[in-house]
Design a protein around this motif. Structure first.
Motif: not given
Length: 278
Positions: A45-47, A54-55, A61-63, A213-214
């Motif tokens: 999980k990225l914020h 995220k993939d 995640a912390n960064t 993702n382009p």
């Protein structure tokens, strides 16, 4: 098998080992910098605005969470150095941070960095026209005291403050055009282009992950362009360094021996191609 044919086979194998690993050294990689992972990979999980990566991400995640803070612990950098930055403007700087920290598609623009906190940086990443112009439009009424945010701050308090004698002015005065903002604010990390989103010729600062993702296609195009264009040879130093680091030890050890044993007069076409190991 005679010595000549055996040696020829050895040289062909060495050539294959030297070329193939280097072919993708600019793709799907993380730069050698302060908070980057050594290799890209999935994150649970990225914020928020970092979530599109995220993939396959170079950030943790912390960064990604720290990238959204007003006074982030990532670099102790304060966006509000001339008063509170408007949310619509700050959104672009968070996207900029997420792209820098998380994207594995910036390999063609990775350059060496002379810094105590990172060995590599990005240089001249071609931003899509819409991304650059919307960034400028949403920030034109924000206020800052510096054109180049990479250096020259007053760090006496541990956070960036405007240097003595500088004045806080609207972005529209400090950066009269979108090109000025995108190219100057981070020491030419980005390059303004007229290429549009979806063209496959420019990096999008943000994208809808549901559409894929382009920037993957864009990185492949510029990686191919750097390898195929003679005019770009002077820009290949970072690529060459990475290529050498990717070579198998057997190639580096056996190649000099193979060249010494090469029978006089034996001509092999691939040997006419210069290989840089400097």
């Amino acid at each position: 098998m005679a010595a000549g044919p055996m040696l020829l086979v050895l040289l062909v194998l060495l050539a294959a080992g030297a070329v193939l690993p280097a072919r993708d050294t600019l793709l799907n990689i993380c730069m050698d910098a302060k908070h980057h992972k050594s290799k890209p990979g999935p994150e649970g999980k990225l914020h928020d605005q970092c979530s599109p990566w995220k993939d396959n991400a170079c950030c943790t995640a912390n960064t990604s969470s720290e990238a959204h803070r007003d006074e982030s612990n990532l670099y102790n950098f304060n966006w509000n150095h001339c008063g509170v930055m408007p949310p619509k403007c700050k959104r672009h700087f968070i996207q900029d941070t997420c792209l820098y920290e998380c994207s594995p598609n910036l390999g063609p623009w990775i350059d060496q960095a002379d810094s105590s906190w990172r060995r590599e940086r990005i240089l001249h990443v071609p931003l899509c026209q819409e991304d650059c112009e919307q960034w400028w439009e949403d920030c034109r009424d924000a206020v800052t005291c510096k054109e180049n945010w990479h250096k020259g701050w007053n760090w006496a308090t541990g956070r960036n403050r405007c240097p003595w004698g500088s004045m806080c002015r609207p972005f529209s005065e400090v950066f009269p055009r979108p090109k000025d903002l995108c190219e100057k604010i981070w020491s030419h990390s980005y390059r303004y282009t007229t290429a549009r989103r979806g063209s496959g010729r420019c990096i999008q600062m943000w994208f809808d992950p549901a559409q894929g993702n382009p920037n993957v296609v864009v990185a492949k195009y510029y990686s191919w362009k750097k390898r195929s264009s003679p005019d770009g040879m002077e820009d290949l130093a970072p690529e060459s360094d990475r290529a050498v680091r990717a070579l198998p030890c057997s190639v580096l050890v056996l190649l000099p021996l193979a060249l010494v044993l090469l029978p006089e007069g034996l001509w092999i076409p691939w040997m006419e191609v210069p290989v840089s190991v400097s």
